[in-house]
Write a protein that holds these residues in place. Structure first.
Motif, PDB file in Angstrom:
ATOM      1  N   THR A 161      21.232  36.202  33.174  1.00 26.65           N
ATOM      2  CA  THR A 161      20.207  36.108  32.150  1.00 26.65           C
ATOM      3  C   THR A 161      20.764  35.375  30.936  1.00 26.65           C
ATOM      4  O   THR A 161      21.938  35.507  30.598  1.00 26.65           O
ATOM      5  N   GLU A 162      19.922  34.589  30.311  1.00 26.74           N
ATOM      6  CA  GLU A 162      20.270  34.021  29.021  1.00 26.74           C
ATOM      7  C   GLU A 162      19.844  34.941  27.887  1.00 26.74           C
ATOM      8  O   GLU A 162      20.146  34.675  26.730  1.00 26.74           O
ATOM      9  N   ARG A 163      19.157  36.031  28.212  1.00 30.83           N
ATOM     10  CA  ARG A 163      18.648  36.983  27.223  1.00 30.83           C
ATOM     11  C   ARG A 163      19.586  38.198  27.171  1.00 30.83           C
ATOM     12  O   ARG A 163      19.180  39.329  27.442  1.00 30.83           O
ATOM     13  N   MET A 164      20.825  37.935  26.802  1.00 28.85           N
ATOM     14  CA  MET A 164      21.817  39.014  26.815  1.00 28.85           C
ATOM     15  C   MET A 164      21.495  40.093  25.790  1.00 28.85           C
ATOM     16  O   MET A 164      21.715  41.284  26.039  1.00 28.85           O
ATOM     17  N   GLN A 165      20.974  39.704  24.625  1.00 30.63           N
ATOM     18  CA  GLN A 165      20.596  40.714  23.642  1.00 30.63           C
ATOM     19  C   GLN A 165      19.475  41.596  24.172  1.00 30.63           C
ATOM     20  O   GLN A 165      19.469  42.817  23.949  1.00 30.63           O
ATOM     21  N   ASP A 166      18.542  41.008  24.903  1.00 34.36           N
ATOM     22  CA  ASP A 166      17.460  41.808  25.486  1.00 34.36           C
ATOM     23  C   ASP A 166      18.012  42.845  26.447  1.00 34.36           C
ATOM     24  O   ASP A 166      17.528  43.990  26.485  1.00 34.36           O
ATOM     25  N   LEU A 167      19.017  42.460  27.242  1.00 36.04           N
ATOM     26  CA  LEU A 167      19.606  43.412  28.179  1.00 36.04           C
ATOM     27  C   LEU A 167      20.251  44.566  27.412  1.00 36.04           C
ATOM     28  O   LEU A 167      20.057  45.742  27.762  1.00 36.04           O
ATOM     29  N   LEU A 168      20.994  44.260  26.362  1.00 35.85           N
ATOM     30  CA  LEU A 168      21.593  45.327  25.566  1.00 35.85           C
ATOM     31  C   LEU A 168      20.531  46.197  24.907  1.00 35.85           C
ATOM     32  O   LEU A 168      20.672  47.431  24.836  1.00 35.85           O
ATOM     33  N   ASN A 169      19.468  45.575  24.437  1.00 33.97           N
ATOM     34  CA  ASN A 169      18.391  46.359  23.832  1.00 33.97           C
ATOM     35  C   ASN A 169      17.839  47.391  24.810  1.00 33.97           C
ATOM     36  O   ASN A 169      17.520  48.525  24.422  1.00 33.97           O
ATOM     37  N   LEU A 170      17.723  47.014  26.085  1.00 33.67           N
ATOM     38  CA  LEU A 170      17.222  47.959  27.096  1.00 33.67           C
ATOM     39  C   LEU A 170      18.204  49.099  27.317  1.00 33.67           C
ATOM     40  O   LEU A 170      17.790  50.244  27.543  1.00 33.67           O
ATOM     41  N   VAL A 171      19.494  48.796  27.258  1.00 31.34           N
ATOM     42  CA  VAL A 171      20.496  49.862  27.365  1.00 31.34           C
ATOM     43  C   VAL A 171      20.339  50.841  26.221  1.00 31.34           C
ATOM     44  O   VAL A 171      20.288  52.066  26.407  1.00 31.34           O
ATOM     45  N   TRP A 172      20.264  50.314  24.990  1.00 28.49           N
ATOM     46  CA  TRP A 172      20.163  51.210  23.835  1.00 28.49           C
ATOM     47  C   TRP A 172      18.847  51.998  23.854  1.00 28.49           C
ATOM     48  O   TRP A 172      18.815  53.177  23.474  1.00 28.49           O
ATOM     49  N   GLU A 173      17.771  51.360  24.314  1.00 25.32           N
ATOM     50  CA  GLU A 173      16.465  52.020  24.291  1.00 25.32           C
ATOM     51  C   GLU A 173      16.322  53.100  25.347  1.00 25.32           C
ATOM     52  O   GLU A 173      15.719  54.163  25.083  1.00 25.32           O
ATOM     53  N   HIS A 174      16.879  52.866  26.536  1.00 24.54           N
ATOM     54  CA  HIS A 174      16.606  53.777  27.650  1.00 24.54           C
ATOM     55  C   HIS A 174      17.805  54.619  28.089  1.00 24.54           C
ATOM     56  O   HIS A 174      17.638  55.794  28.421  1.00 24.54           O
ATOM     57  N   LEU A 175      18.988  54.027  28.113  1.00 22.24           N
ATOM     58  CA  LEU A 175      20.131  54.780  28.629  1.00 22.24           C
ATOM     59  C   LEU A 175      20.739  55.712  27.591  1.00 22.24           C
ATOM     60  O   LEU A 175      21.105  56.850  27.920  1.00 22.24           O
TER      61      LEU A 175
ATOM     62  N   PRO B  98      19.391  57.461  25.136  1.00 23.04           N
ATOM     63  CA  PRO B  98      18.709  58.755  25.027  1.00 23.04           C
ATOM     64  C   PRO B  98      18.886  59.643  26.262  1.00 23.04           C
ATOM     65  O   PRO B  98      18.639  60.855  26.186  1.00 23.04           O
ATOM     66  N   ALA B  99      19.316  59.061  27.368  1.00 23.25           N
ATOM     67  CA  ALA B  99      19.524  59.856  28.582  1.00 23.25           C
ATOM     68  C   ALA B  99      20.822  60.648  28.539  1.00 23.25           C
ATOM     69  O   ALA B  99      21.023  61.539  29.364  1.00 23.25           O
ATOM     70  N   PHE B 100      21.713  60.321  27.593  1.00 21.03           N
ATOM     71  CA  PHE B 100      22.996  61.010  27.501  1.00 21.03           C
ATOM     72  C   PHE B 100      22.841  62.233  26.600  1.00 21.03           C
ATOM     73  O   PHE B 100      22.753  62.116  25.372  1.00 21.03           O
ATOM     74  N   GLY B 101      22.794  63.408  27.214  1.00 19.19           N
ATOM     75  CA  GLY B 101      22.647  64.643  26.462  1.00 19.19           C
ATOM     76  C   GLY B 101      23.965  65.363  26.280  1.00 19.19           C
ATOM     77  O   GLY B 101      24.963  65.039  26.925  1.00 19.19           O
ATOM     78  N   PRO B 102      23.991  66.373  25.412  1.00 15.16           N
ATOM     79  CA  PRO B 102      25.249  67.068  25.120  1.00 15.16           C
ATOM     80  C   PRO B 102      25.665  68.085  26.169  1.00 15.16           C
ATOM     81  O   PRO B 102      26.838  68.464  26.230  1.00 15.16           O
ATOM     82  N   GLU B 103      24.725  68.544  26.989  1.00 19.69           N
ATOM     83  CA  GLU B 103      25.013  69.629  27.925  1.00 19.69           C
ATOM     84  C   GLU B 103      24.521  69.262  29.326  1.00 19.69           C
ATOM     85  O   GLU B 103      23.629  68.421  29.486  1.00 19.69           O
ATOM     86  N   PRO B 104      25.094  69.909  30.350  1.00 18.44           N
ATOM     87  CA  PRO B 104      24.558  69.735  31.706  1.00 18.44           C
ATOM     88  C   PRO B 104      23.088  70.127  31.768  1.00 18.44           C
ATOM     89  O   PRO B 104      22.604  70.944  30.966  1.00 18.44           O
ATOM     90  N   LEU B 105      22.395  69.532  32.727  1.00 17.64           N
ATOM     91  CA  LEU B 105      20.965  69.772  32.883  1.00 17.64           C
ATOM     92  C   LEU B 105      20.737  70.507  34.203  1.00 17.64           C
ATOM     93  O   LEU B 105      20.710  69.886  35.270  1.00 17.64           O
ATOM     94  N   PRO B 106      20.561  71.821  34.184  1.00 12.28           N
ATOM     95  CA  PRO B 106      20.401  72.564  35.444  1.00 12.28           C
ATOM     96  C   PRO B 106      19.053  72.301  36.097  1.00 12.28           C
ATOM     97  O   PRO B 106      18.077  71.908  35.435  1.00 12.28           O
ATOM     98  N   GLY B 107      19.017  72.487  37.398  1.00  9.05           N
ATOM     99  CA  GLY B 107      17.763  72.385  38.136  1.00  9.05           C
ATOM    100  C   GLY B 107      17.230  70.975  38.298  1.00  9.05           C
ATOM    101  O   GLY B 107      16.029  70.782  38.492  1.00  9.05           O
ATOM    102  N   ARG B 108      18.116  69.983  38.219  1.00  8.00           N
ATOM    103  CA  ARG B 108      17.665  68.593  38.315  1.00  8.00           C
ATOM    104  C   ARG B 108      18.111  67.927  39.625  1.00  8.00           C
ATOM    105  O   ARG B 108      18.195  66.705  39.697  1.00  8.00           O
ATOM    106  N   GLU B 109      18.380  68.706  40.641  1.00  9.28           N
ATOM    107  CA  GLU B 109      18.902  68.141  41.885  1.00  9.28           C
ATOM    108  C   GLU B 109      17.936  67.139  42.509  1.00  9.28           C
ATOM    109  O   GLU B 109      18.341  66.084  43.011  1.00  9.28           O
ATOM    110  N   ALA B 110      16.641  67.444  42.484  1.00 10.17           N
ATOM    111  CA  ALA B 110      15.669  66.537  43.093  1.00 10.17           C
ATOM    112  C   ALA B 110      15.624  65.213  42.347  1.00 10.17           C
ATOM    113  O   ALA B 110      15.542  64.140  42.965  1.00 10.17           O
ATOM    114  N   ALA B 111      15.696  65.266  41.020  1.00 13.79           N
ATOM    115  CA  ALA B 111      15.681  64.031  40.234  1.00 13.79           C
ATOM    116  C   ALA B 111      16.932  63.208  40.502  1.00 13.79           C
ATOM    117  O   ALA B 111      16.864  61.968  40.600  1.00 13.79           O
ATOM    118  N   ASP B 112      18.068  63.885  40.622  1.00 11.60           N
ATOM    119  CA  ASP B 112      19.309  63.167  40.919  1.00 11.60           C
ATOM    120  C   ASP B 112      19.247  62.509  42.285  1.00 11.60           C
ATOM    121  O   ASP B 112      19.692  61.366  42.470  1.00 11.60           O
TER     122      ASP B 112
END
Length: 480
Positions: A304-318, A320-334
């Motif tokens: 991609t020539e849109r490298m900033q766009d790729l980073l923006n997607l990381v900051w926007e979506h990934l 917030p997915a990093f939480g402080p604690e384990p997430l129980p009961g998420r086996e199906a999602a994993d």
């Protein structure tokens, strides 16, 4: 745990919400100007998600472009720790044979730390000037270019600075960069052999040209996240990771693009400071993102020539997915995420496997180039096993050719004469169109042949930055 396998875990056990990773993949695949090739996510020292978009695969080495610089900087750190290199020494002190030629006081004042941080005092990219001034010794060519300002006062993204740093490492160690790194870094990390392009001096070029797997990128990032420790063994000097990530000179506006927020945060020693953490990066989306605040590493390859766009997607979506604690009961999602990352694929180019009519006219068709492009002539031939596309870069019927098999459906992967994947076919009565992916690079070549016009049009989806013939678009195994 074997050195050849990263510790793995379900995302939830490491506090990673699989829904956020799904959202990132959705956004990535919906972005029309981003072609993803691979993704690896490390959290708390565990691989929690990984995937390769077919025809790219996990074991395939990839041209990393300027992400190579971070490996070169790592080699310099190791050489310093062994007492072979001094970041405060003048660059010219490592090339005494140039003493009489280098008279500009700013060139003579340039220190190793200045070339390591791209603050040589030049205000521009000088790669063409340096290599043009002295093709047989680019370091001399670079030092003959007087800096515009005092070293250490201005940043310019400038390939000869890293080339010179790599040349110093190779001179003081008496080895190529990859050979020097192999027992000290690559083998202990479980990376093993890598491939690095050399120039006419015989040096590995340092600023680009490294071919390694996405797994190698993730391991380097994890080593930096751990401040140089790997499985209890210290591979890098204590504190080097913080030292290399600390901005040395301002970079705001230096890249000439107002919409490049992650290039405006400063440059350390062959790593960029990001809005979040720091990173090594290479052209067209080759990233090693080190995120100490999240105890995470993200490795990507892409086109991609849109490298900033790729980073923006990381900051926007990934992030917030990093939480402080384990997430129980998420086996199906994993499980759902693991299944999805296991079937990632780039859509093949459209086309029928055989001509809709006039098959005999196509069976030995020849085409000449229309417009500019890397292919000057092409030919199609049919045999009992199907069709072969022949490409010529100079139009000489007796010259070097690249021959590619065209399969019946999907991607046809071949290892010889170099790793490629081909898809496409006949898109109309008089049109044959295919995409050729050069699997050890980020690059894809689109070709369209017109039977009525007798022409071929060839264009790169992303333009290769390194010169070479089509057959050179591969890892330089055994090159000297």
């Amino acid at each position: 745990m074997s050195a050849s396998a990263l510790p793995s875990s379900g995302p939830a056990a490491q506090g990673v919400d699989a829904a956020g990773v799904h959202a990132f993949l959705d956004a990535l695949e919906a972005a029309p100007e981003i072609e993803p090739h691979s993704l690896m996510i490390m959290r708390h020292g565990h691989l929690v998600a990984s995937g390769w978009w077919a025809p790219y695969t996990a074991g395939r080495t990839q041209l990393l472009y300027s992400l190579s610089k971070s490996f070169t900087g790592t080699a310099a750190a190791l050489a310093e720790a062994e007492g072979l290199l001094d970041f405060d020494a003048p660059v010219i002190s490592y090339f005494p044979e140039f003493e009489a030629d280098i008279t500009d006081p700013r060139s003579r004042a340039m220190r190793v730390r200045h070339v390591a941080s791209m603050s040589s005092g030049h205000e521009r990219e000088t790669v063409e000037e340096a290599f043009g001034r002295d093709p047989g010794e680019p370091v001399r060519g670079f030092l003959l270019l007087p800096p515009d300002r005092d070293p250490g006062t201005v940043f310019a993204y400038n390939q000869p600075t890293t080339y010179t740093l790599g040349a110093i490492v190779q001179r003081v160690t008496g080895q190529s960069l990859s050979a020097y790194l192999r027992p000290r870094l690559l083998d202990p990390l479980g990376i093993g052999e890598v491939y690095w392009r050399r120039d006419r001096t015989g040096r590995e070029i340092g600023f680009s040209g490294l071919h390694a797997t996405t797994d190698a990128v993730a391991r380097l990032g994890q080593l930096y996240l751990n401040d140089g420790l790997w499985e209890g063994e210290r591979l890098l000097p204590e504190g080097w990771a913080a030292r290399t990530a600390r901005p040395r000179v301002p970079t705001a506006g230096a890249m000439g693009d107002a919409d490049r927020q992650d290039w405006d945060r400063g440059y350390g020693y062959q790593f960029w400071t990001s809005r979040h953490g720091y990173r090594g990066d290479g052209a067209y989306g080759q990233f090693c993102l080190v995120l100490p605040e999240h105890d995470a590493v993200i490795a990507t390859t892409a086109a991609t020539e849109r490298m900033q766009d790729l980073l923006n997607l990381v900051w926007e979506h990934l992030l917030p997915a990093f939480g402080p604690e384990p997430l129980p009961g998420r086996e199906a999602a994993d499980t759902s995420l693991r299944e999805r990352t296991g079937r990632l694929a780039l859509p093949p180019a459209p086309g029928a496997p055989t001509p809709p009519d006039r098959a005999g006219d196509w069976a030995a068709a020849r085409f000449t180039a229309s417009g500019d492009g890397p292919v000057r002539a092409a030919g199609l031939a049919r045999d009992a096993d199907g069709w072969t596309l022949t490409l010529s870069e100079d139009g000489d019927p007796d010259g070097e050719h690249l021959r590619l098999r065209v399969g019946a459906a999907g991607w046809t992967v071949a290892e010889e004469p170099l790793p490629t994947a081909v898809s496409g076919g006949w898109t109309g009565p008089g049109t044959f169109a295919v995409d050729v992916v050069f699997l050890e690079t980020p690059h894809r070549l689109a070709l369209t042949c017109s039977l009525a016009e007798g022409t071929v049009i060839a264009r790169w989806r992303t333009q290769p930055l390194e010169r070479g013939r089509l057959t050179s678009r591969r890892a330089p195994r055994g090159s000297v």
